[in-house]
Design a protein around this motif. Structure first.
Motif, PDB file in Angstrom:
ATOM      1  N   UNK A 115      -6.484  -8.339  -0.479  1.00  9.72           N
ATOM      2  CA  UNK A 115      -5.763  -7.448  -1.381  1.00  9.72           C
ATOM      3  C   UNK A 115      -5.145  -6.331  -0.554  1.00  9.72           C
ATOM      4  N   UNK A 116      -3.888  -6.000  -0.844  1.00 10.46           N
ATOM      5  CA  UNK A 116      -3.206  -4.947  -0.093  1.00 10.46           C
ATOM      6  C   UNK A 116      -3.962  -3.633  -0.237  1.00 10.46           C
ATOM      7  N   UNK A 117      -4.188  -2.993   0.900  1.00 11.81           N
ATOM      8  CA  UNK A 117      -4.831  -1.691   0.931  1.00 11.81           C
ATOM      9  C   UNK A 117      -3.997  -0.777   1.823  1.00 11.81           C
ATOM     10  N   UNK A 118      -4.201   0.531   1.785  1.00 16.06           N
ATOM     11  CA  UNK A 118      -3.322   1.450   2.528  1.00 16.06           C
ATOM     12  C   UNK A 118      -3.213   1.166   4.014  1.00 16.06           C
ATOM     13  N   UNK A 119      -4.238   0.565   4.625  1.00 17.64           N
ATOM     14  CA  UNK A 119      -4.203   0.363   6.065  1.00 17.64           C
ATOM     15  C   UNK A 119      -3.808  -1.020   6.515  1.00 17.64           C
ATOM     16  N   UNK A 120      -3.266  -1.845   5.608  1.00 22.03           N
ATOM     17  CA  UNK A 120      -2.993  -3.236   5.977  1.00 22.03           C
ATOM     18  C   UNK A 120      -1.939  -3.338   7.077  1.00 22.03           C
ATOM     19  N   UNK A 121      -0.868  -2.546   7.027  1.00 22.00           N
ATOM     20  CA  UNK A 121       0.152  -2.595   8.072  1.00 22.00           C
ATOM     21  C   UNK A 121      -0.349  -1.979   9.379  1.00 22.00           C
ATOM     22  N   UNK A 122      -1.216  -1.002   9.270  1.00 24.04           N
ATOM     23  CA  UNK A 122      -1.793  -0.405  10.463  1.00 24.04           C
ATOM     24  C   UNK A 122      -2.622  -1.447  11.204  1.00 24.04           C
TER      25      UNK A 122
END
Length: 248
Positions: free
Chosen positions: A116-123
């Motif tokens: 599930x997408x979370x704030x740190x996924x791209x990081x």
């Protein structure tokens, strides 16, 4: 970091690495430019909804540096597909998200990571501390400004205007084009984006170079677009990864 050091670091990011610092002066309260620039950017963000592009990316950082080819698909509000290709056009990394879930493929690890997408996924995937929606705005060169009025507006001696909100500062050149965006949550310099190399795409001026600079840890990316298609028709399945994702 002390407050004085934080303010200094933020100033360096806002002004960029220049031989002579640009002088800023407050824009008068009756100056129509801040409202016009903010409204124009909101309109552009509403009109520029998607992107299909290829490009070459260069990264520089303490851990590693290098070049690579990227294929990009973007669709607002938060759909992304980022493919990094190796020298033989093999997939080195693929990240796909529909804004709610994501799938990540890394060639050296094999298999897929899903979640599930979370704030740190791209990081975690590419080292960028941004949400998918914020990354989409940067790749489209049309981020959505905050809904409230900017706290301060400045004019630079080269004729540009900067609109400063609590955690972001938008920089416009004298022609009214967005050329920079600085993220500084809680007064801490976090990330700087710069756009340049403007060319017409479907009767719209689009910057073919995006530079990103991360403050901590220090990291820099330069993306040079090769082929650009704005607002293409993208089917939802493009933002998903099948189980067999892999090399060519």
């Amino acid at each position: 970091m002390s407050r004085a050091a934080s303010v200094l670091a933020l100033a360096l990011v806002l002004f960029g690495c220049r031989s002579a610092p640009v002088q800023w002066t407050r824009v008068g309260v009756d100056d129509p430019r801040p409202a016009a620039l903010s409204a124009g950017l909101r309109t552009l963000a509403e009109q520029r909804t998607g992107l299909r592009a290829s490009g070459r990316v260069r990264s520089e950082g303490p851990a590693a540096s290098g070049f690579g080819k990227q294929l990009l698909l973007v669709e607002r509000p938060a759909r992304l597909r980022i493919e990094v290709l190796g020298p033989l056009a093999q997939r080195v990394m693929v990240l796909a998200t529909d804004g709610e879930t994501y799938a990540l493929y890394r060639a050296e690890q094999g298999g897929l990571e899903r979640g599930v997408v979370h704030p740190g996924v791209l990081d975690e995937a590419v080292g960028l501390p941004l949400t998918p929606a914020a990354a989409a705005g940067l790749l489209l060169a049309a981020p959505q400004p905050p809904p409230d009025a900017p706290a301060r507006s400045f004019e630079t001696d080269d004729g540009g205007v900067s609109l400063q909100w609590a955690d972001q500062t938008f920089d416009f050149d004298r022609a009214g084009r967005l050329v920079g965006l600085n993220f500084h949550p809680n007064g801490e310099a976090l990330l700087t984006a710069r756009w340049s190399e403007w060319r017409d795409v479907a009767e719209s001026a689009f910057p073919h170079r995006l530079e990103l600079e991360l403050s901590e840890p220090p990291q820099r990316w330069q993306l040079d677009y090769r082929e650009v298609e704005l607002n293409p028709r993208l089917v939802p399945g493009l933002f998903e990864l099948p189980a067999h994702t892999g090399g060519p």
